[in-house]
Design a protein around this motif. Sequence first.
Motif, PDB file in Angstrom:
ATOM      1  N   TRP A   1      34.293  22.265  19.865  1.00  0.00           N
ATOM      2  CA  TRP A   1      35.041  23.007  20.873  1.00  0.00           C
ATOM      3  C   TRP A   1      34.905  24.503  20.606  1.00  0.00           C
ATOM      4  O   TRP A   1      34.968  24.956  19.469  1.00  0.00           O
ATOM      5  CB  TRP A   1      36.521  22.621  20.835  1.00  0.00           C
ATOM      6  CG  TRP A   1      36.784  21.250  21.354  1.00  0.00           C
ATOM      7  CD1 TRP A   1      36.938  20.109  20.632  1.00  0.00           C
ATOM      8  CD2 TRP A   1      36.915  20.882  22.716  1.00  0.00           C
ATOM      9  NE1 TRP A   1      37.160  19.044  21.456  1.00  0.00           N
ATOM     10  CE2 TRP A   1      37.152  19.481  22.753  1.00  0.00           C
ATOM     11  CE3 TRP A   1      36.849  21.564  23.929  1.00  0.00           C
ATOM     12  CZ2 TRP A   1      37.325  18.778  23.930  1.00  0.00           C
ATOM     13  CZ3 TRP A   1      37.030  20.864  25.111  1.00  0.00           C
ATOM     14  CH2 TRP A   1      37.259  19.489  25.107  1.00  0.00           C
ATOM     15  N   HIS A  11      36.656  27.984  21.109  1.00  0.00           N
ATOM     16  CA  HIS A  11      37.967  28.567  21.399  1.00  0.00           C
ATOM     17  C   HIS A  11      38.002  29.984  20.858  1.00  0.00           C
ATOM     18  O   HIS A  11      37.017  30.484  20.282  1.00  0.00           O
ATOM     19  CB  HIS A  11      39.085  27.708  20.790  1.00  0.00           C
ATOM     20  CG  HIS A  11      38.841  27.288  19.381  1.00  0.00           C
ATOM     21  ND1 HIS A  11      39.042  28.122  18.300  1.00  0.00           N
ATOM     22  CD2 HIS A  11      38.371  26.120  18.862  1.00  0.00           C
ATOM     23  CE1 HIS A  11      38.735  27.489  17.185  1.00  0.00           C
ATOM     24  NE2 HIS A  11      38.313  26.265  17.494  1.00  0.00           N
ATOM     25  N   ARG A  12      39.127  30.639  21.035  1.00  0.00           N
ATOM     26  CA  ARG A  12      39.210  32.061  20.696  1.00  0.00           C
ATOM     27  C   ARG A  12      38.946  32.321  19.214  1.00  0.00           C
ATOM     28  O   ARG A  12      38.363  33.351  18.846  1.00  0.00           O
ATOM     29  CB  ARG A  12      40.600  32.596  21.084  1.00  0.00           C
ATOM     30  CG  ARG A  12      40.743  34.103  20.943  1.00  0.00           C
ATOM     31  CD  ARG A  12      42.118  34.549  21.447  1.00  0.00           C
ATOM     32  NE  ARG A  12      42.216  34.376  22.895  1.00  0.00           N
ATOM     33  CZ  ARG A  12      41.824  35.291  23.781  1.00  0.00           C
ATOM     34  NH1 ARG A  12      41.260  36.421  23.377  1.00  0.00           N
ATOM     35  NH2 ARG A  12      41.975  35.071  25.067  1.00  0.00           N
ATOM     36  N   LYS A  71      42.281  28.966  27.230  1.00  0.00           N
ATOM     37  CA  LYS A  71      43.315  28.111  26.630  1.00  0.00           C
ATOM     38  C   LYS A  71      44.573  28.254  27.479  1.00  0.00           C
ATOM     39  O   LYS A  71      45.007  29.366  27.803  1.00  0.00           O
ATOM     40  CB  LYS A  71      43.617  28.537  25.198  1.00  0.00           C
ATOM     41  CG  LYS A  71      44.784  27.763  24.573  1.00  0.00           C
ATOM     42  CD  LYS A  71      45.183  28.369  23.251  1.00  0.00           C
ATOM     43  CE  LYS A  71      46.503  27.769  22.773  1.00  0.00           C
ATOM     44  NZ  LYS A  71      47.632  28.103  23.661  1.00  0.00           N
ATOM     45  N   GLU A 118      53.574  31.279  21.443  1.00  0.00           N
ATOM     46  CA  GLU A 118      52.687  30.350  22.125  1.00  0.00           C
ATOM     47  C   GLU A 118      53.502  29.515  23.121  1.00  0.00           C
ATOM     48  O   GLU A 118      54.330  28.689  22.725  1.00  0.00           O
ATOM     49  CB  GLU A 118      51.985  29.444  21.108  1.00  0.00           C
ATOM     50  CG  GLU A 118      50.887  28.602  21.719  1.00  0.00           C
ATOM     51  CD  GLU A 118      50.115  27.827  20.664  1.00  0.00           C
ATOM     52  OE1 GLU A 118      48.886  27.717  20.795  1.00  0.00           O
ATOM     53  OE2 GLU A 118      50.745  27.314  19.731  1.00  0.00           O
ATOM     54  N   ARG A 121      45.861  19.282  23.127  1.00  0.00           N
ATOM     55  CA  ARG A 121      46.390  19.311  21.764  1.00  0.00           C
ATOM     56  C   ARG A 121      47.871  18.971  21.800  1.00  0.00           C
ATOM     57  O   ARG A 121      48.613  19.478  22.652  1.00  0.00           O
ATOM     58  CB  ARG A 121      46.158  20.677  21.125  1.00  0.00           C
ATOM     59  CG  ARG A 121      46.748  20.827  19.731  1.00  0.00           C
ATOM     60  CD  ARG A 121      46.179  22.044  19.025  1.00  0.00           C
ATOM     61  NE  ARG A 121      46.515  23.294  19.685  1.00  0.00           N
ATOM     62  CZ  ARG A 121      47.648  23.965  19.477  1.00  0.00           C
ATOM     63  NH1 ARG A 121      48.568  23.488  18.649  1.00  0.00           N
ATOM     64  NH2 ARG A 121      47.852  25.108  20.109  1.00  0.00           N
ATOM     65  N   ASN A 126      43.817  24.166  16.024  1.00  0.00           N
ATOM     66  CA  ASN A 126      42.571  23.969  16.763  1.00  0.00           C
ATOM     67  C   ASN A 126      42.079  22.526  16.704  1.00  0.00           C
ATOM     68  O   ASN A 126      40.880  22.262  16.748  1.00  0.00           O
ATOM     69  CB  ASN A 126      41.495  24.928  16.251  1.00  0.00           C
ATOM     70  CG  ASN A 126      41.801  26.377  16.585  1.00  0.00           C
ATOM     71  OD1 ASN A 126      42.139  26.696  17.722  1.00  0.00           O
ATOM     72  ND2 ASN A 126      41.706  27.249  15.586  1.00  0.00           N
ATOM     73  N   TRP A 175      41.596  19.963  18.731  1.00  0.00           N
ATOM     74  CA  TRP A 175      41.500  19.611  20.146  1.00  0.00           C
ATOM     75  C   TRP A 175      40.868  18.244  20.325  1.00  0.00           C
ATOM     76  O   TRP A 175      39.883  17.915  19.675  1.00  0.00           O
ATOM     77  CB  TRP A 175      40.674  20.655  20.892  1.00  0.00           C
ATOM     78  CG  TRP A 175      41.299  22.012  20.869  1.00  0.00           C
ATOM     79  CD1 TRP A 175      40.981  23.049  20.061  1.00  0.00           C
ATOM     80  CD2 TRP A 175      42.383  22.453  21.688  1.00  0.00           C
ATOM     81  NE1 TRP A 175      41.782  24.127  20.313  1.00  0.00           N
ATOM     82  CE2 TRP A 175      42.655  23.790  21.314  1.00  0.00           C
ATOM     83  CE3 TRP A 175      43.147  21.863  22.687  1.00  0.00           C
ATOM     84  CZ2 TRP A 175      43.659  24.542  21.918  1.00  0.00           C
ATOM     85  CZ3 TRP A 175      44.144  22.606  23.289  1.00  0.00           C
ATOM     86  CH2 TRP A 175      44.395  23.921  22.907  1.00  0.00           C
ATOM     87  N   PHE A 210      49.344  21.722  25.436  1.00  0.00           N
ATOM     88  CA  PHE A 210      48.267  22.711  25.386  1.00  0.00           C
ATOM     89  C   PHE A 210      46.965  22.096  25.907  1.00  0.00           C
ATOM     90  O   PHE A 210      46.678  20.922  25.648  1.00  0.00           O
ATOM     91  CB  PHE A 210      48.045  23.208  23.953  1.00  0.00           C
ATOM     92  CG  PHE A 210      49.297  23.633  23.239  1.00  0.00           C
ATOM     93  CD1 PHE A 210      49.940  24.816  23.567  1.00  0.00           C
ATOM     94  CD2 PHE A 210      49.852  22.828  22.250  1.00  0.00           C
ATOM     95  CE1 PHE A 210      51.102  25.197  22.917  1.00  0.00           C
ATOM     96  CE2 PHE A 210      51.009  23.194  21.592  1.00  0.00           C
ATOM     97  CZ  PHE A 210      51.642  24.386  21.932  1.00  0.00           C
ATOM     98  N   TYR A 211      46.205  22.925  26.615  1.00  0.00           N
ATOM     99  CA  TYR A 211      44.911  22.487  27.145  1.00  0.00           C
ATOM    100  C   TYR A 211      43.862  23.566  26.852  1.00  0.00           C
ATOM    101  O   TYR A 211      44.169  24.764  26.788  1.00  0.00           O
ATOM    102  CB  TYR A 211      44.988  22.256  28.653  1.00  0.00           C
ATOM    103  CG  TYR A 211      45.880  21.106  29.059  1.00  0.00           C
ATOM    104  CD1 TYR A 211      45.372  19.824  29.206  1.00  0.00           C
ATOM    105  CD2 TYR A 211      47.244  21.308  29.286  1.00  0.00           C
ATOM    106  CE1 TYR A 211      46.190  18.756  29.585  1.00  0.00           C
ATOM    107  CE2 TYR A 211      48.067  20.258  29.657  1.00  0.00           C
ATOM    108  CZ  TYR A 211      47.534  18.988  29.800  1.00  0.00           C
ATOM    109  OH  TYR A 211      48.344  17.955  30.161  1.00  0.00           O
ATOM    110  N   LEU A 212      42.623  23.108  26.696  1.00  0.00           N
ATOM    111  CA  LEU A 212      41.499  24.010  26.465  1.00  0.00           C
ATOM    112  C   LEU A 212      40.365  23.633  27.416  1.00  0.00           C
ATOM    113  O   LEU A 212      40.047  22.451  27.578  1.00  0.00           O
ATOM    114  CB  LEU A 212      41.007  23.905  25.020  1.00  0.00           C
ATOM    115  CG  LEU A 212      39.818  24.794  24.633  1.00  0.00           C
ATOM    116  CD1 LEU A 212      40.235  26.263  24.629  1.00  0.00           C
ATOM    117  CD2 LEU A 212      39.249  24.385  23.276  1.00  0.00           C
TER     118      LEU A 212
END
Length: 548
Positions: free
Chosen positions: A62, A64-65, A92, A101, A142, A149, A151, A195-197
């Motif tokens: 994945w 991510h940031r 995200k 968050e 998540r 992280n 995910w 949470f979604y990515l």
Amino acid sequence: MAGGAVIENLSNRKLFVIFAGLLVIQIMFFLIGAWYSPSPSSYMEFEMITCRDETKGLSGKWIHRDNCQQIGELSEFTPSSFDLREIVFVAKMPHIRDGIELEYSPWFQFLLGVLHVDVEYSTHFKYVANAQLELEVRMGYREKKSAKNDWKELTTSNVTRTLYCSIPEDEKKDGGTYDCEMLDLFELGSSSYPFYLINIRIPIDQQACQYDPRSPNCQIGKLTGLRLIEIHQNGGFTLVWLWTKTFMTPVVAACLWWYYNRINQLARNPLLLERAILYLGLSLAILDFPIEWISLTTHFPILLLVSDLRQGLFYTVLFSFWLIFAGEHLIDDTTRNNINSYRFNLFFIITGSSALLVYDLVERGVQLYDPFYSVWSSPTGSQIAYCAIFISAISTVIYFGFLLFKIVRVWNTIKNKRSAQLYQTSENRRLKVEGVIYRFKFLMLFTLLCAAFTIIAYFMKQYGEAQLHGDEARDGFLTGSTSAFFTGAFGMCNIYVLLLLAMYAPSHKHYRGATQLIDENDDEIIDDPSNQHTESNAMTTFLKPSTD
């Protein structure tokens, strides 16, 4: 033997108290939405960051940031090969605000995402009208207790959308910006995870584009970025909506059971109008049942589909009832109380409902396992959608034409009958039959008012949902202050059906003569020797053709 329906036997004082109480309740429904409920929906906007993935997605990791090799200006990026799959757009959801968050809640009920593509004018990378945009989309989720992280994959899909962009003539220069329509990206029928990515790749083979400009993504122009707008139902609105439905469900169920017992105790089979009211009450009970409570504790992705099916069932029964309600006070003895008499009228209701059902099953059904699916994304799907909407619209127009025609005929029948017969009878009888007529007219006017609000609420909801999928997603109808209207329309539908159940239930009063259909003072009002054992209500008896 029961003496007609309740509406014919209640005194004017009792009717006034009932109607005044219902008016107060109706006002309360509006005030609940206005004072205690926020707008139905809210949105979040995400500027998707652009990252580099040297593995081009083959590693399965994945992006991510925290592991992003961020690309500053996309136009200045030099890829390592002709395959641009190494570019990944990342978002995200939800935001991090003030170092905190944020989380999605099951109270949000649904999540909908629309995509805005930023395209810059270029003489080298030209945009071709109605270009096909192909995306490789991956969505992960998540849990709250999972590592930052950690995910897990929710779904992966290849998405094709048509890119509609325009640009003024004076902007057709390097650096000018196209105005592109929003694109449907995904729709989740429940908000099950906090949470979604999202990882999006736009596969472009630059070498293939040189040989065949019609290759995938070769006509989308100079893409400079992606923006994601996520829309969800407000938790506060969900709370008010669920508690309103939870309160109304036992009330409707109790009235429905009371009405069923009343008609079941009659010495005859229920009339068509009585059965229609019973089915209408049953459909309302199904619509009101707060099944949404399940989604607060359980993964329930079919929530939107179930909600649409319940709403479709209620509207189908309600529209059918309006035809029967008008027709049963109009047609003659040879066809009255026979469902076959309405087969031509009901055909349009069934046709329109079936067309919308097919559309809904295709759209919502496929989205259960592929949230990125849209029926509008393929030529075949678009044809199905357009056909369903066209058939439904034509059927609706014809239906309301029939309904208006029947209501006008009922109104004229009442007027003609009263002029021809009513004033030839005794003063006592005339006053009581006038009371029946006025009560029926009130109920008919209330029916028209409820029909207007129901239709307006339905089309406003459809229009609002269309805005959520379009360019007005941020400022659409459902993201405005419309809660009072929806709670008010919900209350009116419930009050209307409950009023029908109460007013058209067989009266508990008994009389010495079976021919006395309305008699609170042992005075015969309307005689109908030919119907001594039918116990039909006085209004339908009054409107029947004369047998003389």
